[in-house]
Design an enzyme around this catalytic site. Structure first.
Site, PDB file in Angstrom:
ATOM      1  N   HIS A 143       0.975  -1.294  -0.203  1.00 18.45           N
ATOM      2  CA  HIS A 143      -0.199   0.252  -0.071  1.00 18.45           C
ATOM      3  C   HIS A 143       0.525   1.295   0.417  1.00 18.45           C
ATOM      4  O   HIS A 143       0.277   2.503  -0.242  1.00 18.45           O
ATOM      5  CB  HIS A 143      -1.129   0.420   1.010  1.00 18.45           C
ATOM      6  CG  HIS A 143      -1.984  -1.215   1.026  1.00 18.45           C
ATOM      7  ND1 HIS A 143      -2.836  -1.286   0.332  1.00 18.45           N
ATOM      8  CD2 HIS A 143      -2.070  -1.763   2.391  1.00 18.45           C
ATOM      9  CE1 HIS A 143      -3.913  -2.203   0.715  1.00 18.45           C
ATOM     10  NE2 HIS A 143      -3.696  -2.763   1.969  1.00 18.45           N
ATOM     11  N   ASP A 193      -2.735 -10.542  -2.661  1.00 15.61           N
ATOM     12  CA  ASP A 193      -3.178  -9.962  -1.473  1.00 15.61           C
ATOM     13  C   ASP A 193      -3.885  -9.475  -2.072  1.00 15.61           C
ATOM     14  O   ASP A 193      -5.188  -9.219  -3.344  1.00 15.61           O
ATOM     15  CB  ASP A 193      -1.857  -9.135  -1.009  1.00 15.61           C
ATOM     16  CG  ASP A 193      -3.072  -8.406   0.660  1.00 15.61           C
ATOM     17  OD1 ASP A 193      -2.202  -8.950   1.162  1.00 15.61           O
ATOM     18  OD2 ASP A 193      -3.640  -7.642   0.816  1.00 15.61           O
ATOM     19  N   HIS A 209      -6.304  -7.278  -0.601  1.00 20.41           N
ATOM     20  CA  HIS A 209      -6.352  -5.518  -0.877  1.00 20.41           C
ATOM     21  C   HIS A 209      -5.622  -5.209  -2.069  1.00 20.41           C
ATOM     22  O   HIS A 209      -4.528  -5.965  -2.818  1.00 20.41           O
ATOM     23  CB  HIS A 209      -5.846  -5.044   0.113  1.00 20.41           C
ATOM     24  CG  HIS A 209      -6.622  -5.306   1.391  1.00 20.41           C
ATOM     25  ND1 HIS A 209      -6.259  -6.460   2.530  1.00 20.41           N
ATOM     26  CD2 HIS A 209      -7.556  -4.714   2.373  1.00 20.41           C
ATOM     27  CE1 HIS A 209      -6.770  -6.568   3.309  1.00 20.41           C
ATOM     28  NE2 HIS A 209      -8.093  -5.488   2.745  1.00 20.41           N
ATOM     29  N   ASP A 224      -4.876 -13.111   2.812  1.00 27.90           N
ATOM     30  CA  ASP A 224      -6.132 -12.155   3.818  1.00 27.90           C
ATOM     31  C   ASP A 224      -6.964 -13.089   2.528  1.00 27.90           C
ATOM     32  O   ASP A 224      -8.248 -12.348   2.673  1.00 27.90           O
ATOM     33  CB  ASP A 224      -5.881 -11.532   4.398  1.00 27.90           C
ATOM     34  CG  ASP A 224      -5.035 -10.119   2.793  1.00 27.90           C
ATOM     35  OD1 ASP A 224      -4.765 -10.969   1.628  1.00 27.90           O
ATOM     36  OD2 ASP A 224      -5.275  -8.776   3.157  1.00 27.90           O
TER      37      ASP A 224
HETATM   38  C1  OKP Z   1      -3.274  -4.163   4.386  1.00 25.44           C
HETATM   39  B1  OKP Z   1      -3.070  -4.916   3.937  1.00 25.44           B
HETATM   40  C2  OKP Z   1     -10.616  -2.960   8.366  1.00 25.44           C
HETATM   41  C3  OKP Z   1      -9.952  -1.597   6.893  1.00 25.44           C
HETATM   42  C4  OKP Z   1      -9.165  -3.009   6.652  1.00 25.44           C
HETATM   43  C5  OKP Z   1      -6.783  -1.518   6.315  1.00 25.44           C
HETATM   44  C6  OKP Z   1      -6.767  -2.695   5.665  1.00 25.44           C
HETATM   45  C7  OKP Z   1      -4.950  -3.007   5.548  1.00 25.44           C
HETATM   46  C8  OKP Z   1      -4.603  -4.005   4.973  1.00 25.44           C
HETATM   47  N1  OKP Z   1     -11.804  -2.649   9.410  1.00 25.44           N
HETATM   48  N2  OKP Z   1      -8.463  -1.092   6.676  1.00 25.44           N
HETATM   49  O1  OKP Z   1      -3.028  -5.174   2.071  1.00 25.44           O
HETATM   50  O2  OKP Z   1      -3.306  -6.836   3.555  1.00 25.44           O
HETATM   51 ZN    ZN Z   2      -4.223  -7.502   2.396  1.00 27.17          ZN
END
Ligand code: OKP
Ligand code: ZN
Length: 343
Positions: A159, A195, A197, A284
């Site tokens: 990120h 990932d 995200h 994840d």
């Molecule tokens: C980091 B990585 C959950 C909100 C999520 C941040 C997520 C960061 C993910 N209540 N906010 O890509 O695994």
């Molecule tokens: Zn993630």
């Protein structure tokens, strides 16, 4: 496969993550890395090596010097200002406001971030540097002839933009490893981000370049973090047009659907003919992950590893997300074991 691991990851040990209006124990916690390391050892995946020290130069090939300097001193400035808690950004330049670096620490925290869940305290900079060194050491092993290496990075990186932290990330380890390949004469490098995200930082860093192909498979940003980047119509710009690919999925996506996008990604990578591959590996996507909505199973990570091996490329894996700590070791190491032929 060799694993690179630094105990300095534990220097990042913040107590807070802003979530739902509460300051909760962070999802991105030290036990994540320790659980993966334990599984690496338990499965005898291969040697576990400490990182070499590369200094800040390879980090600054991807991140701006002012951003790196800010991260280095931010916590001390925060403490010097007499702030009682952890450093959390709480103000940003909204539409119509100016993107100008303020003097005040609250203003500087906002200037160099895009989200508020990522608190900073003592040791964050040291852990982020160690994490980049882990990625760079894995990259060097692969450049020296290893077929693949596992960079057990913590904190994660995908990120992080050239001058923004957020989403638990500070230095973009995958981007730093890819840039290191380029700087060592590798003509083209692909980064595949699996990932859950979107890898917004990685995309942004290489968005106008055609020497680094960036691909991310992820939950629809209309529904999940990072919300403001990662849509399928983002394909690159200028020289980079056609060199970014986003594939988004809805809630409850199983491997049978997710893997269709993986095939599209693998075809694009094959067509690009890179000289090296960096996998931004988050697990994840797991069915039990507490903050995500895909439905991959532990066995699916073996299949994923097998498919990545078929690309036939020198490959660096950088660890990204994965928050079901009970399963993170099995899932991450399954990718490596699948790559090595385990079914
Ligand atoms: C980091 B990585 C959950 C909100 C999520 C941040 C997520 C960061 C993910 N209540 N906010 O890509 O695994
Ligand atoms: Zn993630």
């Amino acid at each position: 496969m060799k694993t690179i691991f630094s105990p300095l990851h534990s220097r990042r040990h913040v107590k807070t993550e802003l979530d739902g209006g509460l300051l909760i124990e962070p999802h991105e916690k030290p036990s994540r890395a320790e659980t993966i390391l334990a599984r690496v050892k338990d499965q005898a995946l291969g040697e576990v090596l400490p990182p070499e020290e590369f200094g800040l130069e390879p980090i600054k090939r991807v991140h701006t010097a002012d951003y790196v300097a800010f991260l280095e001193t931010c916590w001390d400035e925060w403490v010097a200002e007499g702030k009682p808690g952890e450093a959390i950004p709480a103000v940003w330049a909204g539409r119509g406001m100016r993107h100008r670096l303020p003097k005040d620490i609250d203003g500087r925290l906002g200037y160099y971030s895009f989200a508020a869940e990522t608190s900073i305290s003592d040791g964050t900079f040291e852990a982020a540097c160690a994490s980049a060194n882990v990625a760079l050491t894995a990259q060097r092993l692969v450049a020296n002839g290893e077929r693949a290496a596992f960079a057990l990075c913590r904190p994660p990186g995908h990120h992080a933009h050239a001058d923004l932290f957020g989403g638990y990330c500070f230095f973009n380890n995958a981007a730093i490893a890819a840039q290191a390949f380029r700087d060592q004469g590798y003509g083209r490098v692909a980064i595949l981000d699996v990932d859950f995200h979107h890898g917004n930082g990685t995309q942004a860093i290489f968005y106008n370049r055609n020497d680094v192909l960036t691909i991310s498979l992820h939950g629809d940003p209309d529904l999940v973090f990072p919300h403001f980047l990662g849509f399928e119509d983002e394909t690159g710009e200028a020289d980079g047009e056609g060199y970014n690919l986003n594939i988004v999925y809805p809630p409850n996506t199983p491997y049978s659907i997710w893997s269709q996008g993986l095939e599209t990604a693998c075809q694009r990578i094959a067509e690009f003919k890179p000289d090296a591959l960096v996998i931004a590996l988050g697990v994840d996507t797991f069915e039990e992950d507490p903050i995500s909505f895909f439905k991959l199973t532990s066995d699916d990570y073996l299949t994923l590893g097998q498919r990545l091996e078929q690309l036939g490329l020198p490959t660096v894996f950088t660890m990204e997300g994965g928050y079901d700590v009970d399963a993170i070791g099995v899932n991450a190491v399954n990718v490596m074991q699948g790559f090595e032929g385990k079914t």
